[in-house]
Design a protein around this motif. Structure first.
Motif, PDB file in Angstrom:
ATOM      1  N   UNK A   1       4.823   9.691   1.955  1.00 21.41           N
ATOM      2  CA  UNK A   1       3.240   9.900   2.054  1.00 21.41           C
ATOM      3  C   UNK A   1       2.794   8.383   3.198  1.00 21.41           C
ATOM      4  N   UNK A   2       2.886   7.531   2.264  1.00 23.38           N
ATOM      5  CA  UNK A   2       2.499   6.383   2.976  1.00 23.38           C
ATOM      6  C   UNK A   2       3.038   6.151   4.346  1.00 23.38           C
ATOM      7  N   UNK A   3       4.261   6.016   4.046  1.00 30.52           N
ATOM      8  CA  UNK A   3       5.380   5.791   5.453  1.00 30.52           C
ATOM      9  C   UNK A   3       4.714   6.904   6.491  1.00 30.52           C
ATOM     10  N   UNK A   4       4.158   8.008   6.301  1.00 26.84           N
ATOM     11  CA  UNK A   4       4.126   8.914   6.916  1.00 26.84           C
ATOM     12  C   UNK A   4       1.956   8.266   7.452  1.00 26.84           C
ATOM     13  N   UNK A   5       1.960   8.017   7.413  1.00 25.59           N
ATOM     14  CA  UNK A   5       0.585   7.012   7.468  1.00 25.59           C
ATOM     15  C   UNK A   5      -0.425   8.436   6.862  1.00 25.59           C
ATOM     16  N   UNK A   6       0.031   9.260   5.755  1.00 17.57           N
ATOM     17  CA  UNK A   6      -1.215  10.114   5.554  1.00 17.57           C
ATOM     18  C   UNK A   6      -2.045  10.112   3.901  1.00 17.57           C
TER      19      UNK A   6
ATOM     20  N   UNK B   1      -5.374   7.546 -11.941  1.00 14.34           N
ATOM     21  CA  UNK B   1      -4.336   7.997 -10.523  1.00 14.34           C
ATOM     22  C   UNK B   1      -3.785   6.810  -9.546  1.00 14.34           C
ATOM     23  N   UNK B   2      -5.494   6.933  -8.773  1.00 17.20           N
ATOM     24  CA  UNK B   2      -5.226   5.657  -7.429  1.00 17.20           C
ATOM     25  C   UNK B   2      -5.095   4.583  -8.309  1.00 17.20           C
ATOM     26  N   UNK B   3      -4.924   3.879  -8.868  1.00 12.66           N
ATOM     27  CA  UNK B   3      -4.805   2.025  -9.584  1.00 12.66           C
ATOM     28  C   UNK B   3      -3.109   2.269  -9.510  1.00 12.66           C
ATOM     29  N   UNK B   4      -2.496   3.314 -10.201  1.00 10.77           N
ATOM     30  CA  UNK B   4      -1.514   3.507 -11.047  1.00 10.77           C
ATOM     31  C   UNK B   4      -0.770   3.677  -9.335  1.00 10.77           C
ATOM     32  N   UNK B   5      -1.053   4.424  -8.040  1.00  6.92           N
ATOM     33  CA  UNK B   5      -0.109   5.000  -6.899  1.00  6.92           C
ATOM     34  C   UNK B   5      -0.772   3.703  -6.216  1.00  6.92           C
ATOM     35  N   UNK B   6      -1.083   3.121  -6.635  1.00  3.29           N
ATOM     36  CA  UNK B   6      -1.552   1.793  -5.616  1.00  3.29           C
ATOM     37  C   UNK B   6      -0.351   0.703  -6.247  1.00  3.29           C
ATOM     38  N   UNK B   7      -0.627   0.271  -7.164  1.00  3.04           N
ATOM     39  CA  UNK B   7       1.002  -0.270  -8.255  1.00  3.04           C
ATOM     40  C   UNK B   7       1.412   0.213  -7.695  1.00  3.04           C
ATOM     41  N   UNK B   8       2.501   1.058  -7.997  1.00  2.21           N
ATOM     42  CA  UNK B   8       3.854   1.171  -7.548  1.00  2.21           C
ATOM     43  C   UNK B   8       4.242   0.807  -5.411  1.00  2.21           C
ATOM     44  N   UNK B   9       2.998   1.457  -4.443  1.00  2.00           N
ATOM     45  CA  UNK B   9       2.846   0.929  -3.548  1.00  2.00           C
ATOM     46  C   UNK B   9       3.144  -0.502  -3.442  1.00  2.00           C
ATOM     47  N   UNK B  10       2.807  -1.951  -4.569  1.00  2.00           N
ATOM     48  CA  UNK B  10       3.035  -3.040  -4.495  1.00  2.00           C
ATOM     49  C   UNK B  10       4.440  -3.223  -4.413  1.00  2.00           C
ATOM     50  N   UNK B  11       4.897  -2.742  -5.842  1.00  4.30           N
ATOM     51  CA  UNK B  11       6.512  -2.914  -6.040  1.00  4.30           C
ATOM     52  C   UNK B  11       7.079  -1.982  -5.196  1.00  4.30           C
ATOM     53  N   UNK B  12       6.462  -1.237  -4.486  1.00  6.71           N
ATOM     54  CA  UNK B  12       7.505  -1.201  -2.849  1.00  6.71           C
ATOM     55  C   UNK B  12       7.647  -1.437  -1.610  1.00  6.71           C
ATOM     56  N   UNK B  13       6.857  -3.276  -2.241  1.00  6.08           N
ATOM     57  CA  UNK B  13       6.942  -4.302  -1.233  1.00  6.08           C
ATOM     58  C   UNK B  13       5.631  -3.639   0.004  1.00  6.08           C
ATOM     59  N   UNK B  14       4.819  -2.654  -0.560  1.00  6.05           N
ATOM     60  CA  UNK B  14       3.843  -2.282   0.369  1.00  6.05           C
ATOM     61  C   UNK B  14       2.330  -3.513   0.116  1.00  6.05           C
ATOM     62  N   UNK B  15       1.458  -3.536   0.945  1.00  6.95           N
ATOM     63  CA  UNK B  15       0.171  -3.966   1.229  1.00  6.95           C
ATOM     64  C   UNK B  15      -0.794  -3.231   0.276  1.00  6.95           C
ATOM     65  N   UNK B  16      -1.611  -3.286  -0.319  1.00  8.32           N
ATOM     66  CA  UNK B  16      -2.548  -2.519  -0.783  1.00  8.32           C
ATOM     67  C   UNK B  16      -3.610  -3.485  -1.181  1.00  8.32           C
ATOM     68  N   UNK B  17      -5.146  -2.733  -0.901  1.00  6.87           N
ATOM     69  CA  UNK B  17      -6.123  -3.178  -0.972  1.00  6.87           C
ATOM     70  C   UNK B  17      -7.092  -2.296  -2.093  1.00  6.87           C
ATOM     71  N   UNK B  18      -7.843  -2.124  -3.254  1.00  2.34           N
ATOM     72  CA  UNK B  18      -8.448  -1.777  -3.753  1.00  2.34           C
ATOM     73  C   UNK B  18     -10.031  -1.969  -3.298  1.00  2.34           C
ATOM     74  N   UNK B  19     -11.169  -0.926  -3.315  1.00  2.00           N
ATOM     75  CA  UNK B  19     -12.245  -1.148  -3.256  1.00  2.00           C
ATOM     76  C   UNK B  19     -13.319   0.148  -3.593  1.00  2.00           C
ATOM     77  N   UNK B  20     -14.460  -0.236  -4.645  1.00  6.03           N
ATOM     78  CA  UNK B  20     -15.256   0.407  -4.342  1.00  6.03           C
ATOM     79  C   UNK B  20     -16.316   0.651  -3.892  1.00  6.03           C
ATOM     80  N   UNK B  21     -16.311   2.016  -2.827  1.00  6.18           N
ATOM     81  CA  UNK B  21     -16.741   2.310  -1.937  1.00  6.18           C
ATOM     82  C   UNK B  21     -18.743   1.413  -2.177  1.00  6.18           C
TER      83      UNK B  21
END
Length: 246
Positions: A95-100, A115-135
């Motif tokens: 879904x990240x590859x599809x920009x969803x 859950x959001x941070x776990x998915x973010x961590x997995x994206x980092x492990x998959x060589x994707x750039x990630x940024x977390x922000x509290x709105x």
């Protein structure tokens, strides 16, 4: 022996992984039973592993994830309404590859941020750039950046990351300035990156939260237009209609 100068030469060339592996090989009494090509392959593999680990550390540092969470630790039996097949699709990351975009909606205490941070961590492990922000904090940072000339640069940073996690959406009504900033973010990322939003507020109330009807329409069109995943036991949605996949 050439071991010591070779080690130093490897370090000087920035091949620290190979240098470490060479030292380890010299301490193994049966290393001579391996062919030259096999020993060289071990050195190269170690270097590749060391470099990937450094890149991962850098990606995680940049991501600044709020929770030290990994998808392997998520308890699928916990009463939070997670759909296991859907969650496995999210972990895979297509879904990240599809920009969803992904909306994680639910009451306090169900583990939305985890859950959001776990998915973010997995994206980092998959060589994707990630940024977390509290709105709420992000809005503050954008206000300060507007005052010292960094506003455009911060927006470019938010636009470039492959996965942007916006936590604590909807804690307070948005000001006119925050509405415009959010619209700029969604416009910049539309079709170019994926955004995760966590919120206690159901999606049907987001229009009212944003305030300005025209801006709210534009923001929600860009955020909710692509197939979404709702982790509270519902099917993914597409423009508020039911869809078949995440």
């Amino acid at each position: 022996m050439l071991t010591h100068p070779t080690h130093n030469r490897l370090v000087a060339l920035g091949l620290n992984g190979m240098a470490k592996a060479l030292d380890e090989q010299q301490r193994q009494p049966d290393i001579a039973t391996l062919a030259f090509e096999e020993r060289l392959a071990l050195l190269v593999d170690r270097e590749a592993t060391e470099r990937e680990n450094k890149r991962l550390i850098a990606r995680l540092r940049f991501a600044s994830l709020r929770q030290n969470a990994v998808v392997e630790d998520i308890d699928m039996k916990a009463p939070r309404g997670l759909d296991k097949p859907l969650f496995q699709k999210l972990v895979a990351g297509e879904w990240i590859d599809r920009h969803q975009n992904l909306l994680i909606i639910g009451p306090t205490g169900v583990g939305k941020s985890w859950i959001a941070c776990a998915l973010g961590h997995k994206a980092c492990r998959d060589n994707r750039s990630v940024l977390y922000q509290r709105l709420p904090r992000l809005f503050e940072a954008l206000t300060l950046a507007r005052g010292d000339g960094r506003h455009a640069r911060l927006l470019r940073t938010l636009a470039r990351v492959e996965l942007l996690v916006l936590d604590d959406w909807g804690l307070a009504p948005m000001t006119a300035e925050q509405q415009r900033d959010l619209l700029e973010m969604m416009e910049d990322r539309h079709g170019r990156g994926s955004t995760v939003v966590t919120s206690q507020l159901p999606v049907e109330h987001w229009h009212e939260l944003i305030g300005n009807p025209t801006i709210a329409d534009a923001i929600l069109d860009r955020l909710v237009q692509s197939p979404q995943a709702h982790p509270q036991g519902r099917e993914p949605t597409q423009s508020r209609r039911q869809a078949s996949d995440a």
